[in-house]
Motif scaffolding. Sequence first.
Motif, mmCIF file in Angstrom:
data_model
loop_
_atom_site.group_PDB
_atom_site.id
_atom_site.type_symbol
_atom_site.label_atom_id
_atom_site.label_comp_id
_atom_site.label_asym_id
_atom_site.label_seq_id
_atom_site.Cartn_x
_atom_site.Cartn_y
_atom_site.Cartn_z
ATOM 1 N N ILE A 187 0.843 -1.203 0.000
ATOM 2 C CA ILE A 187 0.000 0.000 0.000
ATOM 3 C C ILE A 187 0.876 1.251 0.000
ATOM 4 N N SER A 233 3.973 1.675 -1.096
ATOM 5 C CA SER A 233 4.622 1.944 -2.387
ATOM 6 C C SER A 233 3.585 2.389 -3.412
ATOM 7 N N GLY A 234 2.358 1.824 -3.333
ATOM 8 C CA GLY A 234 1.280 2.249 -4.226
ATOM 9 C C GLY A 234 0.989 3.737 -4.044
ATOM 10 N N ILE A 262 3.891 5.842 -5.510
ATOM 11 C CA ILE A 262 3.885 5.879 -6.988
ATOM 12 C C ILE A 262 2.724 6.741 -7.489
ATOM 13 N N ALA A 310 -5.137 7.161 -10.004
ATOM 14 C CA ALA A 310 -3.674 7.042 -9.846
ATOM 15 C C ALA A 310 -3.328 5.876 -8.925
ATOM 16 N N LEU A 311 -4.131 5.721 -7.874
ATOM 17 C CA LEU A 311 -3.893 4.626 -6.927
ATOM 18 C C LEU A 311 -4.086 3.261 -7.610
ATOM 19 N N ALA A 355 -1.161 2.654 -9.807
ATOM 20 C CA ALA A 355 0.034 2.312 -9.015
ATOM 21 C C ALA A 355 -0.032 0.865 -8.537
ATOM 22 N N PHE A 356 -1.220 0.449 -8.092
ATOM 23 C CA PHE A 356 -1.370 -0.938 -7.630
ATOM 24 C C PHE A 356 -1.175 -1.924 -8.796
ATOM 25 N N LEU A 402 0.723 -1.425 -11.313
ATOM 26 C CA LEU A 402 2.188 -1.481 -11.524
ATOM 27 C C LEU A 402 2.838 -2.419 -10.507
ATOM 28 N N ASN A 403 2.391 -2.290 -9.244
ATOM 29 C CA ASN A 403 2.919 -3.174 -8.190
ATOM 30 C C ASN A 403 2.670 -4.639 -8.525
#
Lengths: 527, 113
Positions: free
Chosen positions: A310, A312-313, A316, B71-72, B75-76, B78-79
């Motif tokens: 979470i 790192s999310g 980013i 965006a979240l 990002a997830f 990408l993770n």
Amino acid sequence: MTTCPECGGQLQFDIATQSLRCPFCDARNNPATYTAYNVNAEEIRTDEMDAILYTCPQCGGSIYSTEHSVNGFCSYCGSYVMLESRFVKMKYPKYVIPFGVDKERCIEEYRKYVKKAIFAPSELKDQTRLDNFRGIYISYWGYDITMEGFIYLDGKRGRQHYKCMGWMNAVFNNIFFDASSMFEDRYSEQIAPFNYSSKVEFTPAYLSGFYADMPDLPDDVYLEEAIDVAHAKAYSPSRLNRAFPGIRFDEGQEEKFHAEMDTHCSASYTTFFPVWFLSWQKDDRVSYAVVNGQTGRVTGDLPVDRKKFILSGCLISIPLILLLFTLPPFTKAGLLIACETFSLFSVVLLMSMIKKVIIRSEMLYDKGFLAKSDKLNYTYRLKVNADKRLEEAKKKGLIPFAIVAILCAVPLLFKYCSELVGGNAILVAFQISIVIEIVLLQMVPKLKNYPIPRKLPIIGSILLILLSSLYATFLLLLGTARISQIQIVACLQLAGTISSQLIILDQYNLLATRPLAHMNRMGGNES
Amino acid sequence: MKMNKEEAISDLLSAVIAILPMGTMFVIQLIIPVMVRTNEKIQAERDAIALMESAQETTFLSRLIPNVLLALCAAFVLNFILILFYSREKKNPDIEMMSGTCSHFEVKKPEIM
């Protein structure tokens, strides 16, 4: 027990010198020829030795050792508990491959392995935990397969057709499969190979300083696989071409070839393979790290730390948010397409994870586990059930993905075709929402075997995405929706998507760990 | 004769399967630019109107929540790509070395006719 003939101290197997070394007087002994001075003649004659059986009171996992003092740590469930001990007679394996990698190198190799796993919990890299790596000899069944029979094969040399005939006999040795139900087949596959040319006849001296996991599967569990391996090796063109030079054999003759062969197992024997083993317990789950004790090849479970994920999310997402604000505001359809693309990715991934968790929970891929879990009917289960169920599970998994792939391709085609009638972006959003709805509806029946506490958040997340997607479809069909309405729908859908992503993480961690085992182990061919 | 017929059908199918993706791509490459070009002007006008409408109706605050969530989500994703990349289980090519050794292999009186 392995005591020093010079001073009576406890001898340890020294990996660097491959000898039995006394830590007190530094005396060296050859483990192959070492005989303890207190071993009686009867013990030498039989294939049994004195050992201590340590059993974990929490999981029931048991491990053999010649050591009197074993620290209070269970290698199977990762618990810090006082292990129960009792003296037993332990049956010898025929061979042993001695440890060639010491604990320091094992830890170093494991550190390299977890270094790339940036989301792995920090505890996995903790030195105190890594000190619990234990050298365990894992039992493998070795098979020697003999086959003979008449060969009658069709083939070509150039454009000319030929019949090839002859009487074949062959012997294949050292076909190994792990004999422990605890040791998952995928671990043994990942840490392979072992160089079994360095195997030696077992003597109790090799066990000094290490532990042993005795076979709890009978030798016939993997016999069928061993025969298949021998058949495949015998039917290799390079081998057959020695007798029939220049012939290219026609395809699809394997079954005919195998049917003609009289194949049998001429010998089966247990061999100890060296493995460094570590477990880590978190709540009611456990993960393993396994290092090949001869080559240092590593495999293991790499769960993901939720907090790291979470955090790192969030980090980013900061530049992404700034980037989104520098761009012009989304149009209605643009916003929905963006949301639905992420939703689609998430729901497809979630469905794939759920399918994997179901297959994993039934351990359909691990014959050793199946054989152990249903000892009476294992042959039936192995031959009929497991393969069939695994095939069915794979086939079932392909159908929804094929549908999704086709439906994903449709909007792309419509995108260009609809240029003639207008509203292409709206149509794309509409198509993606339909695909999401189909995927979600297909996911629901898969959850029937899930326990209710695990099922509820998934259903909640599915409902949120499904309802928002349906509402989006409705608004798009209506055609008069305001951007504020679309934004509300998008927010709902994104909230559902984020919750589904966190559920994917939980599913991933279920795959990367296993429930705490409650073992009731029996040795070898005992019933 | 039966075998020949089956072989012929199978060869034909293989050829169709091999040509189909390339053929489809070729047709799409031909058709799409024509379709898009004819409607470029109409589409550009429509896009401009949609953009203007959304710019008029959206404020910073109304954009904030969807943008943050979007965006979240990204990002997830990408993770996940990172996780799936490092945790992928490759088939161990050396597993073959565990499958035994051949200590004897002989074909007596081999005949090729």
